[in-house]
Design a protein around this motif. Structure first.
Motif, PDB file in Angstrom:
ATOM      1  N   LEU B  47      59.253  18.672 -66.401  1.00 32.51           N
ATOM      2  CA  LEU B  47      58.077  17.813 -66.504  1.00 32.51           C
ATOM      3  C   LEU B  47      58.003  17.131 -67.865  1.00 32.51           C
ATOM      4  O   LEU B  47      58.813  17.405 -68.749  1.00 32.51           O
ATOM      5  CB  LEU B  47      56.802  18.601 -66.194  1.00 32.51           C
ATOM      6  N   GLU B  48      57.060  16.204 -67.962  1.00 28.67           N
ATOM      7  CA  GLU B  48      56.869  15.508 -69.226  1.00 28.67           C
ATOM      8  C   GLU B  48      55.372  15.408 -69.524  1.00 28.67           C
ATOM      9  O   GLU B  48      54.547  15.317 -68.609  1.00 28.67           O
ATOM     10  CB  GLU B  48      57.498  14.113 -69.201  1.00 28.67           C
ATOM     11  N   TYR B  49      55.064  15.454 -70.806  1.00 30.06           N
ATOM     12  CA  TYR B  49      53.691  15.252 -71.258  1.00 30.06           C
ATOM     13  C   TYR B  49      53.635  13.970 -72.077  1.00 30.06           C
ATOM     14  O   TYR B  49      54.550  13.669 -72.850  1.00 30.06           O
ATOM     15  CB  TYR B  49      53.234  16.398 -72.173  1.00 30.06           C
ATOM     16  N   GLN B  50      52.538  13.233 -71.920  1.00 31.39           N
ATOM     17  CA  GLN B  50      52.246  12.071 -72.759  1.00 31.39           C
ATOM     18  C   GLN B  50      50.913  12.310 -73.426  1.00 31.39           C
ATOM     19  O   GLN B  50      50.046  12.962 -72.842  1.00 31.39           O
ATOM     20  CB  GLN B  50      52.108  10.827 -71.871  1.00 31.39           C
ATOM     21  N   LEU B 121      45.702  13.972 -72.701  1.00 32.30           N
ATOM     22  CA  LEU B 121      47.094  14.357 -72.491  1.00 32.30           C
ATOM     23  C   LEU B 121      47.340  14.254 -70.995  1.00 32.30           C
ATOM     24  O   LEU B 121      46.439  14.547 -70.208  1.00 32.30           O
ATOM     25  CB  LEU B 121      47.308  15.822 -72.901  1.00 32.30           C
ATOM     26  N   TRP B 122      48.559  13.882 -70.612  1.00 27.99           N
ATOM     27  CA  TRP B 122      48.882  13.743 -69.195  1.00 27.99           C
ATOM     28  C   TRP B 122      50.213  14.396 -68.921  1.00 27.99           C
ATOM     29  O   TRP B 122      51.111  14.376 -69.758  1.00 27.99           O
ATOM     30  CB  TRP B 122      48.944  12.269 -68.783  1.00 27.99           C
ATOM     31  N   LYS B 123      50.329  14.967 -67.730  1.00 25.43           N
ATOM     32  CA  LYS B 123      51.531  15.706 -67.356  1.00 25.43           C
ATOM     33  C   LYS B 123      52.133  15.076 -66.105  1.00 25.43           C
ATOM     34  O   LYS B 123      51.421  14.862 -65.109  1.00 25.43           O
ATOM     35  CB  LYS B 123      51.157  17.163 -67.083  1.00 25.43           C
ATOM     36  N   GLY B 133      55.104  13.032 -59.909  1.00 26.72           N
ATOM     37  CA  GLY B 133      53.713  12.574 -59.894  1.00 26.72           C
ATOM     38  C   GLY B 133      52.937  13.019 -61.103  1.00 26.72           C
ATOM     39  O   GLY B 133      53.215  14.080 -61.683  1.00 26.72           O
ATOM     40  N   TRP B 134      51.971  12.210 -61.465  1.00 24.34           N
ATOM     41  CA  TRP B 134      51.064  12.531 -62.565  1.00 24.34           C
ATOM     42  C   TRP B 134      50.010  13.486 -62.039  1.00 24.34           C
ATOM     43  O   TRP B 134      49.305  13.178 -61.080  1.00 24.34           O
ATOM     44  CB  TRP B 134      50.415  11.260 -63.119  1.00 24.34           C
TER      45      TRP B 134
END
Lengths: 83, 147
Positions: B47-50, B121-123, B133-134
């Motif tokens: 996963l990624e975080y922004q 923050l978003w994952k 998917g977010w």
């Protein structure tokens, strides 16, 4: 009587960044409030409806009805998912 | 000391615990958020975080300050990672030191709960089946597909 134009900078994150293909853009607009501005962008970029989002102006959480000023930085905040 | 930080590097709790070291503290409580392999029945690959970093740091700090105004702890530090993360990696670390254990437990719980609820923050999860998917954005996504 013509509506006053202002130039604002918008930063996009998460789903909005994907949908628009942009991290940031400058907008010259007659929108007076954050919600009016989002209305314009929603059309252009096929964004989700604003009721799922929050808005920040100049790096602080704001209301959708907040008046925009020339030079403002606006960020629309999708539902957060940190931690 | 209190602080909230965002980093794109591997979290280092062993290094940072020194910052909360205090001879007046008898209790030290930490929380680690790990990247797990499934969510809502889907198998997660990575996963990624922004982060909206400027506001995330402000809001994170506010959260810890608010906790400090009602819970008497000595030190608290929260660090959240952004960028690409693999299964098993640390996404977030919260540490609190206080005179007694009760405050440390309470403050730690409160801080992570508020961070998850409020910080921009978003994952994005990437699934084994190829989808991604977010998180929490299903409503956003499906709504505009129907437009």
């Amino acid at each position: 009587m013509s509506k006053q134009q202002i130039t604002v900078t918008i930063e996009y994150f998460a789903i909005l960044r994907e949908r628009s293909g942009l991290s940031t853009e400058q907008c010259t607009t007659t929108a007076a409030t954050a919600s009016e501005l989002y209305g314009e962008l929603e059309q252009r970029h096929q964004f989700p409806p604003f009721d799922s989002l929050k808005v920040a102006i100049n790096d602080e959480f704001s209301d959708w009805g907040s008046q925009l000023s020339n030079g403002d930085l606006v960020v629309f905040i999708p539902p957060v998912a940190g931690g | 000391m209190i602080d909230f930080r965002i980093t794109d590097q591997t979290l280092q709790p062993d290094l940072w615990r020194k910052e909360l070291d205090d001879p007046s503290c008898g209790g030290y409580v930490t929380f680690e958020g790990w990247v797990r392999n499934s969510n809502e029945g889907e198998q997660v690959l990575h996963l990624e975080y922004q982060a909206y970093e400027r506001l995330a740091v402000k809001e994170g700090l506010r959260i810890i300050q608010e906790a400090a105004s009602s819970i008497p702890f000595q030190h608290a530090l929260c660090v959240h990672r952004v960028g690409d993360l693999q299964l098993g990696e640390l996404a977030v670390w919260v540490a609190v030191s206080s005179a007694h254990r009760d405050e440390a437990f309470r403050a730690c719980r409160r801080i992570i709960d508020e961070v998850k609820h409020r910080v921009p923050l978003w994952k994005k999860e990437h699934y084994v089946n190829g989808d991604s998917g977010w998180v929490n954005c299903e409503a956003c996504a499906s709504h505009s597909h129907s437009a």
